[in-house]
Enzyme design. Sequence first.
Site, PDB file in Angstrom:
ATOM      1  N   THR A  55      59.570  48.698  68.265  1.00 46.20           N
ATOM      2  CA  THR A  55      60.386  47.916  68.701  1.00 46.20           C
ATOM      3  C   THR A  55      60.197  47.480  70.438  1.00 46.20           C
ATOM      4  O   THR A  55      59.552  48.493  70.870  1.00 46.20           O
ATOM      5  CB  THR A  55      61.904  48.299  68.771  1.00 46.20           C
ATOM      6  OG1 THR A  55      61.852  49.544  69.523  1.00 46.20           O
ATOM      7  CG2 THR A  55      62.371  48.496  67.351  1.00 46.20           C
TER       8      THR A  55
ATOM      9  N   SER B 293      61.942  47.454  73.823  1.00 41.83           N
ATOM     10  CA  SER B 293      63.508  47.898  74.381  1.00 41.83           C
ATOM     11  C   SER B 293      64.322  46.694  74.751  1.00 41.83           C
ATOM     12  O   SER B 293      63.881  45.726  75.096  1.00 41.83           O
ATOM     13  CB  SER B 293      63.282  49.025  75.194  1.00 41.83           C
ATOM     14  OG  SER B 293      62.536  50.216  75.062  1.00 41.83           O
TER      15      SER B 293
ATOM     16  N   GLN C 180      54.840  56.924  61.908  1.00 43.04           N
ATOM     17  CA  GLN C 180      55.166  55.642  62.203  1.00 43.04           C
ATOM     18  C   GLN C 180      54.966  54.604  61.088  1.00 43.04           C
ATOM     19  O   GLN C 180      55.578  53.957  60.766  1.00 43.04           O
ATOM     20  CB  GLN C 180      54.813  55.232  63.744  1.00 43.04           C
ATOM     21  CG  GLN C 180      55.362  53.919  64.132  1.00 43.04           C
ATOM     22  CD  GLN C 180      55.363  53.607  65.694  1.00 43.04           C
ATOM     23  OE1 GLN C 180      55.068  54.745  66.525  1.00 43.04           O
ATOM     24  NE2 GLN C 180      54.875  52.431  65.888  1.00 43.04           N
TER      25      GLN C 180
END
Length: 237
Positions: A60, A62, A231
Site C-alpha cells: 500500500t 500510506s 508478501q
Amino acid sequence: MAWRCTGSTNTELLLNMRKSEIIKSDRVFAAMTKVDRSKYVRNPSAAYQDSPQLIGHGATISAPHMHAYAAEHLLPYLHSNARVLDVGSGSGYLCAVLWQLLADDGHAGSEFTAKVVAIDHIDELVSWSVDNLRRDGLGREVDQGHIRVIAGDGRKGVPEDGPYDAIHVGAAAPTVPDALIEQLAAPGRMFIPVGTEKQQIMQIDKDAEGRVTEKAVLDVGYVPLTDREKQIASMRY
C-alpha cells in the site's frame, strides 16, 4: 482529525492537513506541494483521499497524513548533506518528498551531497517507483545517484550507503531491526511502526555519543514488514 483531510486537489489536501496541524512547518508544506500524489498511485482519481491505497503486490501507499507525520518528525535531520533511507519505499512518493526536503537546503552548492536511498523487496514496485520519479521530474536526480532506488530486504538496510541521518520505515516490524539501528548516524533519527496486533510509531533517536532512546509517537495500523515470499503469498490488488 487526520482522516478528515481529504481534498479535491493536492493543494486542498495539504491545506486541510495544515489546518489540522498535522503539517506544522513551512518546509514540509512546500516539499509536499512539489510532489503530486496522483503520480504515485494506481488510481489517480482517488489520489487526494486521506487514506492508504493498494498499489499491488500486497503493498500500500500510506495515507497522506502518515507521510506528513513522518516528514515532520524527521525534519530536524534533513539537510543538504544528509543521507536518508526509506525502507519499504513502495510507489516512491515519500522518497520524492524527502528529496524535496533535502534539496530545499541548498541544491546548487558544491557541498550538496544529500542522498535518498529507497529500498523495496518487490522488483516490480522498484521499477514502477523509478518511472514515477522520472514522470515527476526527478529523472536527473535518479541518474546522478542523488536518489537511489533498489530491490532488497529493507530489514537489513543498505549499509554501503550509510550511516543515515534519517530512516523511514513504511511497514510494521515486530521489533526494531538491529541492522537499521546500527546504520543510523550519530546523531540520527528513525521513524518506524512497530508491533503486530497492536502497533505504534516509534521515534528512535541516536545521540552524538551513540546512545539510543525510543519514544512512542502514536498508534497505527500498517501492513507488516516481511520478506518477499510472504508478501507475494498475500498479494492483493
